[in-house]
Design an enzyme around this catalytic site. Structure first.
Site, PDB file in Angstrom:
ATOM      1  N   HIS A 194       0.836  -1.211   0.000  1.00  0.00           N
ATOM      2  CA  HIS A 194       0.000   0.000   0.000  1.00  0.00           C
ATOM      3  C   HIS A 194       0.861   1.247   0.000  1.00  0.00           C
ATOM      4  CE1 HIS A 194       0.507  -1.445   4.146  1.00  0.00           C
ATOM      5  NE2 HIS A 194       0.530  -0.187   4.526  1.00  0.00           N
ATOM      6  N   HIS A 196       0.692   5.127   1.099  1.00  0.00           N
ATOM      7  CA  HIS A 196      -0.027   6.164   1.822  1.00  0.00           C
ATOM      8  C   HIS A 196       0.117   7.466   1.033  1.00  0.00           C
ATOM      9  CE1 HIS A 196      -0.188   4.037   5.832  1.00  0.00           C
ATOM     10  NE2 HIS A 196       0.884   3.434   5.344  1.00  0.00           N
TER      11      HIS A 196
HETATM   12  P1  5GP Z   1       1.097   0.386   7.484  1.00  0.00           P
HETATM   13  O1  5GP Z   1       1.335   0.662   8.944  1.00  0.00           O
HETATM   14  O2  5GP Z   1       1.015  -1.081   7.195  1.00  0.00           O
HETATM   15  O3  5GP Z   1       2.017   1.134   6.569  1.00  0.00           O
HETATM   16  O4  5GP Z   1      -0.333   1.012   7.181  1.00  0.00           O
HETATM   17  C1  5GP Z   1      -1.526   0.314   7.345  1.00  0.00           C
HETATM   18  C2  5GP Z   1      -2.625   1.341   7.338  1.00  0.00           C
HETATM   19  O5  5GP Z   1      -3.853   0.673   7.146  1.00  0.00           O
HETATM   20  C3  5GP Z   1      -2.751   2.124   8.657  1.00  0.00           C
HETATM   21  O6  5GP Z   1      -2.557   3.513   8.402  1.00  0.00           O
HETATM   22  C4  5GP Z   1      -4.170   1.803   9.141  1.00  0.00           C
HETATM   23  O7  5GP Z   1      -4.811   2.909   9.702  1.00  0.00           O
HETATM   24  C5  5GP Z   1      -4.855   1.327   7.865  1.00  0.00           C
HETATM   25  N1  5GP Z   1      -5.901   0.345   8.098  1.00  0.00           N
HETATM   26  C6  5GP Z   1      -5.780  -0.807   8.814  1.00  0.00           C
HETATM   27  N2  5GP Z   1      -6.948  -1.472   8.810  1.00  0.00           N
HETATM   28  C7  5GP Z   1      -7.823  -0.735   8.085  1.00  0.00           C
HETATM   29  C8  5GP Z   1      -9.202  -0.909   7.723  1.00  0.00           C
HETATM   30  O8  5GP Z   1      -9.876  -1.884   8.070  1.00  0.00           O
HETATM   31  N3  5GP Z   1      -9.760   0.052   6.949  1.00  0.00           N
HETATM   32  C9  5GP Z   1      -9.059   1.145   6.526  1.00  0.00           C
HETATM   33  N4  5GP Z   1      -9.712   2.044   5.777  1.00  0.00           N
HETATM   34  N5  5GP Z   1      -7.755   1.360   6.833  1.00  0.00           N
HETATM   35  C10 5GP Z   1      -7.164   0.418   7.620  1.00  0.00           C
END
Ligand code: 5GP
Ligand code: ZN
Length: 140
Positions: free
Chosen positions: A101, A103
């Site tokens: 993903h 951001h």
């Molecule tokens: P990472 O920390 O892996 O770079 O980012 C994962 C992101 O996914 C986090 O910013 C978190 O808020 C988002 N996230 C996790 N679960 C969900 C969900 O069920 N729905 C949405 N819309 N975002 C999610």
């Protein structure tokens, strides 16, 4: 293609609700549920792929080509003039969800976001060593 235990695969499949803002054959973009700023988006491949280096170039291009358009839309909607793209690979980097993903985070002056950028210096001769190792690793 899809991992039944993956939260983002469930979002793509419509099993977990989300605020989707854009999708096409390869790409899905939606609001992060815990935003660092209003409008914080997540842009993902529809296929389950854990890390960036596992993505075929075509899939990567199919997703990333939309980042400029999505970044512009976010800035316009929240009235920002800047944004950051953040993409983590691996637990140590802060990747919580093992599905690639990007951001898109709208930024403002003094918004308090950012890395602790603890920059350092190479020891004498070390940069040359690292440079040579990288050239060797990248030799085709
Ligand atoms: P990472 O920390 O892996 O770079 O980012 C994962 C992101 O996914 C986090 O910013 C978190 O808020 C988002 N996230 C996790 N679960 C969900 C969900 O069920 N729905 C949405 N819309 N975002 C999610
Ligand atoms: Zn997934």
């Amino acid at each position: 293609m899809s991992d039944p235990s993956c939260v983002f695969c469930k979002i793509v499949a419509g099993q977990i609700p989300c605020a989707c803002v854009f999708q096409d054959d390869a790409t899905f973009a939606f609001l992060d549920i815990n935003p660092l700023a209003e409008g914080h988006l997540l842009v993902i491949p529809k296929r389950h792929i854990e890390r960036l280096e596992q993505m075929p170039a075509e899939s990567l291009m199919a997703v990333t080509r939309h980042l400029p358009m999505l970044g512009q839309a976010v800035m316009k909607v929240v009235g920002a003039t800047a944004y950051s793209i953040l993409q983590n690979n691996g637990r140590e980097s802060g990747q919580d969800v093992p599905h690639v993903h990007f951001h898109i985070i709208p930024r403002r002056a003094a918004d308090g976001l950012g890395y602790r950028w603890n920059a350092s210096k190479y020891a004498p001769g070390r940069a040359e060593q690292v440079h040579q190792r990288l050239l060797a690793a990248l030799k085709r």
